[in-house]
Design a protein around this motif. Structure first.
Motif, short mmCIF file in Angstrom:
data_model
loop_
_atom_site.label_atom_id
_atom_site.label_comp_id
_atom_site.label_asym_id
_atom_site.label_seq_id
_atom_site.Cartn_x
_atom_site.Cartn_y
_atom_site.Cartn_z
N ASP A 324 0.86 -1.19 0.00
CA ASP A 324 0.00 0.00 0.00
C ASP A 324 0.89 1.24 0.00
OD1 ASP A 324 -1.82 2.04 0.45
OD2 ASP A 324 -3.05 0.84 1.82
N ALA A 325 1.27 1.69 -1.20
CA ALA A 325 2.20 2.81 -1.32
C ALA A 325 1.60 4.10 -0.76
CB ALA A 325 2.61 3.00 -2.78
N ALA A 326 0.28 4.28 -0.92
CA ALA A 326 -0.35 5.49 -0.42
C ALA A 326 -0.30 5.56 1.10
CB ALA A 326 -1.80 5.56 -0.91
N ALA A 327 -0.60 4.43 1.76
CA ALA A 327 -0.54 4.40 3.22
C ALA A 327 0.90 4.60 3.70
CB ALA A 327 -1.09 3.08 3.74
N LEU A 328 1.84 3.99 3.01
CA LEU A 328 3.25 4.15 3.36
C LEU A 328 3.68 5.61 3.22
CD1 LEU A 328 5.90 2.64 4.11
CD2 LEU A 328 6.32 2.37 1.66
N ALA A 329 3.26 6.24 2.12
CA ALA A 329 3.59 7.66 1.92
C ALA A 329 3.00 8.52 3.03
CB ALA A 329 3.07 8.11 0.56
N GLY A 330 1.78 8.19 3.47
CA GLY A 330 1.16 8.95 4.55
C GLY A 330 1.95 8.87 5.83
N ARG A 331 2.43 7.69 6.16
CA ARG A 331 3.23 7.52 7.38
C ARG A 331 4.60 8.20 7.26
NH1 ARG A 331 0.01 7.41 11.27
NH2 ARG A 331 -0.85 5.42 11.92
N MET A 332 5.19 8.13 6.08
CA MET A 332 6.46 8.84 5.86
C MET A 332 6.26 10.34 6.00
SD MET A 332 7.65 6.40 2.68
CE MET A 332 8.63 7.64 1.86
N ALA A 333 5.15 10.86 5.46
CA ALA A 333 4.86 12.28 5.57
C ALA A 333 4.64 12.69 7.01
CB ALA A 333 3.64 12.63 4.71
N ASP A 334 3.96 11.84 7.79
CA ASP A 334 3.75 12.14 9.21
C ASP A 334 5.08 12.37 9.92
OD1 ASP A 334 1.01 11.88 8.95
OD2 ASP A 334 0.96 9.80 9.65
N LEU A 335 6.06 11.53 9.62
CA LEU A 335 7.38 11.69 10.25
C LEU A 335 8.12 12.91 9.71
CD1 LEU A 335 8.64 7.99 10.49
CD2 LEU A 335 8.24 9.56 12.39
N LEU A 336 8.06 13.12 8.41
CA LEU A 336 8.76 14.27 7.82
C LEU A 336 8.16 15.59 8.30
CD1 LEU A 336 9.21 12.94 4.18
CD2 LEU A 336 11.04 13.30 5.86
N ASP A 337 6.88 15.59 8.62
CA ASP A 337 6.21 16.82 9.04
C ASP A 337 6.56 17.25 10.45
OD1 ASP A 337 4.76 17.39 6.72
OD2 ASP A 337 3.06 16.14 7.30
N ASP A 338 7.03 16.35 11.28
CA ASP A 338 7.10 16.62 12.72
C ASP A 338 8.45 16.18 13.27
OD1 ASP A 338 6.72 16.81 15.47
OD2 ASP A 338 4.64 16.14 15.36
N ARG A 339 9.36 17.12 13.42
CA ARG A 339 10.70 16.80 13.93
C ARG A 339 10.64 16.28 15.35
NH1 ARG A 339 15.29 19.53 16.35
NH2 ARG A 339 17.24 18.69 15.48
N ALA A 340 9.78 16.87 16.18
CA ALA A 340 9.67 16.41 17.56
C ALA A 340 9.18 14.96 17.61
CB ALA A 340 8.72 17.31 18.35
N LEU A 341 8.27 14.60 16.72
CA LEU A 341 7.79 13.22 16.66
C LEU A 341 8.93 12.28 16.27
CD1 LEU A 341 5.38 11.21 16.67
CD2 LEU A 341 5.10 11.72 14.22
N ARG A 342 9.72 12.69 15.27
CA ARG A 342 10.85 11.84 14.85
C ARG A 342 11.83 11.61 15.99
NH1 ARG A 342 10.87 15.46 10.59
NH2 ARG A 342 12.96 16.26 11.12
N LEU A 343 12.16 12.70 16.68
CA LEU A 343 13.15 12.58 17.77
C LEU A 343 12.59 11.74 18.91
CD1 LEU A 343 14.59 16.22 17.86
CD2 LEU A 343 15.59 14.19 16.82
#
Length: 378
Positions: A324-343
């Motif tokens: 599911d490339a669309a779902a994968l892209a959504g999760r990747m975007a969630d991480l790219l959008d939020d530096r505090a979430l990534r850290l």
């Protein structure tokens, strides 16, 4: 110290550092690497024996004969006067070949199952000359092997389904070196999505390329770095070009482990979008997930096989449905959008591997298992 024969047909492959990483952590036992051919150099100071050492006539015809017959004689000649106390075979296929040698030497046999050896269909195994003996003699291994270790709970379920005895079949995570791999500093991060895998169907790289192309325009600076090689590389390069992201994808080929770890320190996330293949193959766990976690890097992966044991969804990274490339892209975007979430997820990932996957603690447990097996043999 007792000598343990670490048995793998193709020794020291660049894609299998986990075998030597585990063996080099042994403290009460000494590893002797034993196999057919060397595909790299052994660890510094480590002893290794391969059938190719028997002379110029060995490399192909005689090795092919040994593959067909499972005759332990060549390995006995290779060992000479050496008598390992125990053989530890990596992968079920190796276990089938190591069994006659262990029986001839009258020593215990431990076999670790990693993934494809527990999931690939019998038809696919029989179609490969290198693997055909495995389904034919697997029942003998199940009956006579002393201990069966599984790289994840998922792998154990599949091994039990093949008929291996529950009492002798256990989950044992190899783990990663949490002392050697230190958490990276936040300022080391770049907008890099990292994929480290052999370029074969089970790793799902095509869905990662499609997910990159599906990212919102605000993430046009994100880059995908793919470390690894394999038969699908050309088709993946073509796909990236066709989707208009060819300039945003770097194919680096296979790299030494130290360089892989260096790339991890720069990654915003690691991606492992593995899939179930037509032949039944499924990801057993994904050691690269644990290495990324030890570095403090969150991960995105498929909700399949052993991957959920390496990624705690919503805590150390995200899981998405396979293919599911669309779902994968959504999760990747969630991480790219939020530096505090990534850290935050990166810190949680580090704590997770320290608790469950530290290689020193895991190898201490392995040595205890060796001792139990050796004691039961008297």
């Amino acid at each position: 110290m007792r000598e343990i024969a670490v048995f793998r047909h193709n020794l020291f492959r660049i894609s299998e550092p986990f075998i030597t990483q585990q063996a080099q952590q042994l403290r009460r036992h000494k590893p002797l690497y034993l196999g057919r051919l060397r595909y790299g150099a052994p660890p510094a100071g480590a002893a290794s024996l391969a059938l190719e050492d028997l002379g110029p006539g060995w490399p192909l015809p005689r090795i092919a004969w040994q593959m067909l017959t499972r005759n332990p004689g060549p390995y006995q000649r290779l060992l000479g006067d050496r008598r390992p106390s125990l053989i530890h075979a990596h992968f079920g296929i190796e276990g089938v070949y190591a069994l006659p040698l262990a029986q001839r030497l009258k020593v215990p046999l431990v076999t670790t199952f990693h993934g494809f050896d527990a999931t690939l269909s019998t038809a696919a195994l029989l179609a490969s000359p290198a693997w055909a003996n495995y389904p034919l003699f697997r029942h003998r291994l199940a009956r006579s092997g002393d201990l069966f270790l599984c790289a994840s709970s998922f792998v154990r379920e599949r091994v039990l389904a093949m008929g291996f005895p529950a009492a002798r079949t256990h989950v044992h995570y190899i783990g990663v070196d949490c002392e050697a791999i230190r958490p990276r500093a936040p300022d080391e991060e770049t907008p890099t999505i990292l994929h480290v895998a052999r370029l074969v169907e089970v790793k799902g790289a095509q869905y990662l390329v499609r997910a990159l192309a599906a990212l919102p325009a605000r993430h046009a600076n994100a880059r995908l770095v793919i470390i690894g090689d394999g038969p699908l590389r050309r088709s993946l390069e073509t796909l990236a070009g066709a989707l208009g992201v060819g300039e945003r994808v770097r194919f680096l080929g296979a790299l030494p482990h130290a360089q892989v770890l260096a790339w991890m320190r720069r990654a915003a996330m690691l991606a492992l979008p593995s899939v179930r293949t037509r032949t039944g193959r499924v990801e057993g766990l994904g050691m690269v997930l644990l290495e990324a976690a030890a570095t403090g890097v969150p991960a995105v992966g498929s909700r399949i096989g052993g991957i959920p044991e390496g990624i705690v969804d919503g805590e150390t990274g995200f899981l998405a449905p396979e293919r599911d490339a669309a779902a994968l892209a959504g999760r990747m975007a969630d991480l790219l959008d939020d530096r505090a979430l990534r850290l935050g997820m990166g810190a949680a990932a580090r704590a997770h591997v320290e608790r469950r996957f530290d290689i020193r603690r895991q190898t201490e447990t392995l040595e205890d298992l060796y001792d139990v097996v050796l004691s039961s043999r008297g």
